[in-house]
Design an enzyme around this catalytic site. Structure first.
Site, mmCIF file in Angstrom:
data_model
loop_
_atom_site.group_PDB
_atom_site.id
_atom_site.type_symbol
_atom_site.label_atom_id
_atom_site.label_comp_id
_atom_site.label_asym_id
_atom_site.label_seq_id
_atom_site.Cartn_x
_atom_site.Cartn_y
_atom_site.Cartn_z
ATOM 1 N N SER B 22 0.806 -1.251 0.083
ATOM 2 C CA SER B 22 -0.001 0.036 0.019
ATOM 3 C C SER B 22 0.739 1.261 -0.053
ATOM 4 C CB SER B 22 -1.010 -0.014 1.156
ATOM 5 O OG SER B 22 -1.734 1.124 1.388
ATOM 6 N N HIS B 23 0.114 2.470 -0.474
ATOM 7 C CA HIS B 23 1.097 3.590 -0.278
ATOM 8 C C HIS B 23 1.080 3.995 0.971
ATOM 9 C CE1 HIS B 23 0.300 3.984 -4.595
ATOM 10 N NE2 HIS B 23 0.962 5.080 -4.589
ATOM 11 N N SER B 24 0.463 3.328 1.723
ATOM 12 C CA SER B 24 0.424 3.824 3.496
ATOM 13 C C SER B 24 0.935 2.605 4.306
ATOM 14 C CB SER B 24 -1.130 4.239 3.910
ATOM 15 O OG SER B 24 -0.985 4.181 5.206
ATOM 16 N N GLY B 57 3.646 6.506 -0.175
ATOM 17 C CA GLY B 57 4.072 6.093 -1.600
ATOM 18 C C GLY B 57 4.586 4.480 -1.574
ATOM 19 N N ASP B 81 -2.513 -1.390 -3.582
ATOM 20 C CA ASP B 81 -3.805 -0.293 -3.900
ATOM 21 C C ASP B 81 -3.743 0.302 -5.044
ATOM 22 O OD1 ASP B 81 -1.650 1.137 -2.931
ATOM 23 O OD2 ASP B 81 -2.550 2.051 -1.024
#
Ligand SMILES: [Mg+2]
Lengths: 204, 140
Positions: B22-24, B57, B81
């Protein structure tokens, strides 16, 4: 054309300075239609290449370009990392061995095709491809560097009215219209910087 | 960089591994927690989230590390994602070389639901193809 180690090192420094100078602007463009990180991501990528410039410039041109691509992939991140990384890596792989690059148009065409596959994008999708395709066409016509730079700038500008079909900007649908694509913008900046160098230092 | 192998004890190496990108980092870890709650530790599991500097990112090295951490001879299913997570995952998979890359699939499925459903399927010893197919049934 022959590209000496000194040329490559100078080009790396030039590209890094150009991205650094326009980092805020690229971030602002990305904020309008994406997540706002394009300036910071590109700065990080170019800084990493710059840090390795001596080792990179010592390599034969194809290996140097492949190495630059890998460093960009590993450091830009985002969606731009794989796209710029693929462009440089495939360009390096498509070039003949040695430092002579007489015909850049054909290798660049192959590299651009690889970027399009990577991004599952084509012309008019509001990406850096919308700069790369016309730049490659100028190379085919053997246009002078100044004309290629002008073409890159106007191509980036022309992504403004386009509707994004790839990347996060595509979530905005029609609201992506009216904003220049940040990837196209950084691509035009880099193209123009490189062309500017070749205008000043016509390689033998 | 945030990449964690989430393996309290040695999982069954016969089961397909799961990687969450995920970006997070918070989303990636949260999804991994949900997978772990579902299947315990019988599935190799790793997550990665964030860019090189720890901001939102994704990045290739983090994804590559997560693939290594969740590696299984049965294969690895990756859940992503947004777009950059997918393209960066593709780069990481290609860098494994053709033989190992053939045993990794990036799934076209929702991150959380996909990973949980895939892990449940993997925990029964299903093949990579079956794990991927089950997760991708969730896609509209
Ligand atoms: Mg962005």
């Amino acid at each position: 054309m022959h590209l000496a180690a000194a040329d490559l090192s100078a080009l790396i420094a030039l590209c890094r300075a150009e991205i650094d100078r326009h980092g805020e602007h690229l971030g602002a463009l990305d904020s309008a239609i994406g997540d706002g990180d394009h300036g910071a991501n590109m700065r990080r990528g170019l800084e990493a290449v710059f840090a390795e410039r001596d080792a990179i410039a010592a390599l034969p041109l194809p290996a140097a370009l492949e190495r630059i691509g890998l460093v960009l992939v590993m450091n830009i991140g985002g969606a731009a990392g794989p796209l710029y990384g693929t462009l440089l890596m495939e360009l390096g792989r498509a070039l003949p061995d040695g430092d002579e690059a007489d015909d850049l148009a054909a290798p660049l065409e192959r590299a651009i095709a690889a970027v399009a596959r990577r991004g599952r994008s084509g012309p008019g999708d509001k990406t850096l491809l919308d700069v790369l395709y016309p730049v490659q066409a100028e190379l085919v016509r053997r246009s002078p560097p100044g004309d290629i730079a002008a073409c890159a700038r106007s191509a980036a500008h022309s992504t403004g009215p386009m509707q994004a079909r790839r990347g996060r900007a595509s979530f905005l649908g029609a609201r992506s219209i009216g904003h220049e694509d940040p990837g196209a913008s950084s691509c035009a900046l880099l193209t123009a910087a490189i062309c500017g160098y070749f205008e000043e230092h016509r390689p033998s | 960089m945030n990449a964690r192998a989430d393996q309290p004890s040695a999982p069954s190496p016969a089961n397909v591994g799961i990687v969450i990108v995920s970006h997070s980092p918070l989303v990636a870890k949260g999804a991994a927690d949900m997978v772990r709650q579902m299947v315990g530790d019988c599935v190799p599991l790793a997550w990665t989230g964030g860019n090189v500097e720890g901001g939102l990112g994704t990045h290739v090295a983090g994804i590559a590390a997560a693939i290594e951490a969740a590696w299984s001879e049965a294969g690895v299913a990756i859940f992503v994602d947004l777009g950059g997570a997918e393209t960066n995952s593709e780069m990481a998979v290609e860098r494994l070389g053709p033989a190992r890359a053939a045993r990794v699939a990036i799934c076209n499925a929702p991150l959380v639901e996909g990973a949980v459903v895939a892990a449940a399927e993997a925990s029964g010893g299903s093949s990579l193809a079956k794990v991927v197919a089950t997760a991708e049934e969730l896609s509209p």
